[in-house]
Every structure is written in C-alpha cells, then in structure tokens.
Design a protein around this motif. Structure first.
Motif, PDB file in Angstrom:
ATOM      1  N   ALA A   1       0.853  -1.195   0.000  1.00  0.00           N
ATOM      2  CA  ALA A   1       0.000   0.000   0.000  1.00  0.00           C
ATOM      3  C   ALA A   1       0.883   1.237   0.000  1.00  0.00           C
ATOM      4  O   ALA A   1       1.912   1.278   0.687  1.00  0.00           O
ATOM      5  N   VAL A   2       0.486   2.233  -0.792  1.00  0.00           N
ATOM      6  CA  VAL A   2       1.119   3.547  -0.727  1.00  0.00           C
ATOM      7  C   VAL A   2       0.184   4.445   0.070  1.00  0.00           C
ATOM      8  O   VAL A   2      -0.987   4.602  -0.295  1.00  0.00           O
ATOM      9  N   ILE A   3       0.680   4.993   1.164  1.00  0.00           N
ATOM     10  CA  ILE A   3      -0.146   5.840   2.029  1.00  0.00           C
ATOM     11  C   ILE A   3       0.436   7.245   2.057  1.00  0.00           C
ATOM     12  O   ILE A   3       1.636   7.432   2.238  1.00  0.00           O
TER      13      ILE A   3
ATOM     14  N   ARG B   1       3.102  22.656  -4.161  1.00  0.00           N
ATOM     15  CA  ARG B   1       3.969  22.441  -5.324  1.00  0.00           C
ATOM     16  C   ARG B   1       4.787  21.155  -5.162  1.00  0.00           C
ATOM     17  O   ARG B   1       4.985  20.413  -6.128  1.00  0.00           O
ATOM     18  N   HIS B   2       5.240  20.884  -3.952  1.00  0.00           N
ATOM     19  CA  HIS B   2       5.944  19.623  -3.697  1.00  0.00           C
ATOM     20  C   HIS B   2       5.031  18.436  -3.983  1.00  0.00           C
ATOM     21  O   HIS B   2       5.455  17.445  -4.587  1.00  0.00           O
ATOM     22  N   THR B   3       3.769  18.540  -3.583  1.00  0.00           N
ATOM     23  CA  THR B   3       2.811  17.478  -3.864  1.00  0.00           C
ATOM     24  C   THR B   3       2.665  17.257  -5.365  1.00  0.00           C
ATOM     25  O   THR B   3       2.698  16.114  -5.843  1.00  0.00           O
TER      26      THR B   3
ATOM     27  N   PHE C   1       4.495  10.215  -8.358  1.00  0.00           N
ATOM     28  CA  PHE C   1       4.805   8.914  -7.765  1.00  0.00           C
ATOM     29  C   PHE C   1       3.539   8.085  -7.574  1.00  0.00           C
ATOM     30  O   PHE C   1       3.515   6.876  -7.860  1.00  0.00           O
ATOM     31  N   LEU C   2       2.467   8.715  -7.102  1.00  0.00           N
ATOM     32  CA  LEU C   2       1.203   7.993  -6.929  1.00  0.00           C
ATOM     33  C   LEU C   2       0.658   7.515  -8.269  1.00  0.00           C
ATOM     34  O   LEU C   2       0.173   6.380  -8.383  1.00  0.00           O
TER      35      LEU C   2
END
Length: 356
Positions: free
Chosen positions: A103-105, A140-142, A149-150
């Motif tokens: 899982a990616v959380i 902006r980082h998101t 990545f998601l």
C-alpha cells in the motif's frame, strides 16, 4: 548449583525456544540473515533528486548489506537505507517486494489554500504549514514529487490511501472510498457540491495580533510567551468552526475512485484490520509533516511499523520549517533521525522488476 554462565545460557536457550515457538505459531518461516556489511567507495549523496525540498544526505561512511525483504514473486525493487551509530555509518539495503502486497499511504494531504474553499484565516490564522506561502510551497511539492509517484505506483500496488484529520462525516463518506463503502458517481458529484458549500460558509477571519501585553517585573519573558505564543491555532486567530469542516484531500493530488480515505479519529486498529484484510505486508509512506503527523498520527510510521514492513519515501515528505524559507534542512534532519529505526527510500529507488 548452576554457575552464572550456566544460568545465562539457560535463560538464552529458554528465550530462543519461546521466540521460535512464537514464530512457528504465527506461521512464519525462520530465516538466518547474514548481516555482512561491505563498505561503499565514494557513493553519491542520498535523497539528491529534489534538493529544493530536502537537503541531500551525506555521511562519512556508507555500507551495503545483503537483501533484506525477499518476496517470492517480487515485482518491485525498493532499495533503502538506515543509519547505525554502532556501525558508524549509513547502511544501504536492497529489497524485493510484491506490489500486490503493498500500500502507498499519503499522510495528511490537507486541502487548504488550494482553491477548494478551505483557506488560512486572516490576518493571523495558522493551519498546516502555518502560512499561505508555505502551504503553496507544500502544494507544489505534492504536484511535482508525490502526485507523479502515486500515478506511477497506482497501476501496480494494491492500495493508494490518504489519512485526514477529523471524524467520519457524511460528506467525505460520499466523496471518497472508505474502509466499508465506495460511493457512486452521483453520490460523489453531490458530495463535491456539499463540500464546496460548507467550506465557503466560514468567514476565515480571526482576531489580529495583540498590541498590548501585561508583563510582570520579575518574569516578563514568561508572561510574554503566555500571552503571545509561537503557535496558536484555536478560535482566537482562526475563528470559530475552522476545524469542524470535512477537510478534503488536496486538489494537488489526482484522486482515483478506488483510492481509500483514512479517518484519523477512528484510530489505528481499524486501519490495521483493513490493511491485513486486504493482504498488505508492505507500506510505502509519503506525506506531511515529517516531524509531526508523518510519524505520530493514525497512519504515521510509529503505528504502521509495528505490524508492516514500512519504507519512508524520504523525498516524498516535508517537515515543518519555522524561521526558514525552505523545508530542506528540517526535512533532512527529521528523515535522518527517523533512519535510526526505520528504512528510508526515495522515489527513484522504487522500481519495477522486469522479468526476462
């Protein structure tokens, strides 16, 4: 009479039997790990792909250890590292894991100052990274690091999940998939309208900074901070009702219908139960803030690392950064400290294993 050495041997033997019994009872296979460390020559800095957001990690000594996680049928390579004072350096560790057990959380992707309606109150309110400018930097980082990545991971891993503050509410239950419900398209559309209406209903107005303080002669410093603290996010500066809204996932993330929302106030046990039910063994952890929610909330690594193989995606996180214009040094410091007892990876180290 037993001597002290015999007693110690007996205790060690008994402990080994108990440990082996527990592993056997849990259905686990026991494996001997050869902890041989090979010194690396002139390795490149770690977490160096996004130096604006995290200062690259450099250390005098770096080692490589053998493969740690080795899943049968693995299709993801996750190289990671940790720091050991006793080894006197950083240890890099390769891992091979199954994506369908992963899982990616993302911890606390708060939708604030992102156009959805929930915004930092004026003139002195504080939320998330505490100022509108810093919230925009995190956004902006998101967009630049976490969301890509998601998107790349979603087609392979079993789950993509987000944890948010607040209790279970009817709007978010119809806006996002949760542990026990996946809303219809019609329900989601109505929930978006209801969310926008509720977020825009607040005045986003609080009191200005105090212009008069009452100080004693003996303890002026104590009195000063009592009346004007470094962070006050209550009704005084944020306004009544600011924290009682259904905080959405930030619009800087591309949310899919099958992504799952975690309500923090439900606690860790429901999250653990859900992940186990879905067959999850590994967690790739991203989100905010490295020094606070990322470690200590429901989906933080202090909880998850008790029951799952957790990899902190070091460049997919930001620490709070008071008194600085950049988060890079604070993020470096908190990721480095976490590496004492947790494995750190980075976006570019998480790769598909292509079978020949």
């Amino acid at each position: 009479m037993f001597g002290s050495r015999d007693l110690l041997f007996g205790l060690f033997f008994t402990f080994s039997l108990i440990l082996n019994s527990q592993l056997t009872n849990a259905g686990e296979e026991i494996r001997v790990y050869h902890n041989t460390l090979k010194k690396l020559k002139a390795p490149s800095p770690l977490l160096a792909d996004h130096p604006e957001f995290i200062q690259p990690i450099e250390e005098l000594r770096r080692f490589e250890a053998p493969l740690l996680v080795d899943d049968e049928g693995a299709d993801l390579s996750v190289r990671a590292w940790r720091f050991s004072y006793n080894a006197r350096g950083i240890i890099e560790i390769p891992n091979k894991i199954r994506a369908d057990k992963t899982a990616v959380i993302m911890v606390h992707p708060w939708g604030i100052d992102d156009g959805q309606g929930w915004k930092t109150p004026e003139p002195a309110g504080a939320a998330d990274f505490c100022t509108p400018e810093k919230n925009h930097l995190a956004g902006r980082h998101t967009r630049e690091v976490i969301d890509p990545f998601l998107k790349r991971s979603r087609k392979d891993v079993a789950l993509v999940m987000y944890s948010l503050i607040g209790k279970v509410d009817p709007i978010r239950k119809k806006l996002y998939r949760t542990f026990d419900y996946n809303p219809t398209k019609t329900e989601r559309e109505q929930a978006r309208k209801d969310l926008a209406k509720q977020l825009k209903s607040l005045p986003y107005q609080g009191e200005p900074l105090p212009n008069r303080l009452t100080l004693s002669k003996e303890q002026p410093v104590i009195d000063y901070f009592k009346q004007f603290s470094g962070l006050s996010a209550g009704d005084r500066f944020n306004g009544k009702g600011f924290w009682n809204v259904p905080v959405p996932v930030t619009s800087d993330v591309t949310v899919h219908d099958d992504d799952v929302l975690i309500f923090d106030q439900e606690g860790y046990e429901p999250l653990k139960k859900f992940l186990k039910k879905e067959g999850i063994r590994h967690v790739l952890l991203t989100g905010y803030a490295t020094d606070m929610c990322f470690c200590k909330t429901t989906a933080g690594y202090e909880n998850l690392s008790r029951d799952f193989n957790v990899f902190l995606v070091g460049d997919a996180s930001l620490a709070t950064f008071p008194a600085n214009s950049s988060p890079k040094y604070a993020t470096n410091a908190h990721i480095s400290f976490a590496s004492l007892n947790h494995l750190i990876t980075q976006v570019s180290w998480i790769k598909k294993i292509h079978s020949d």
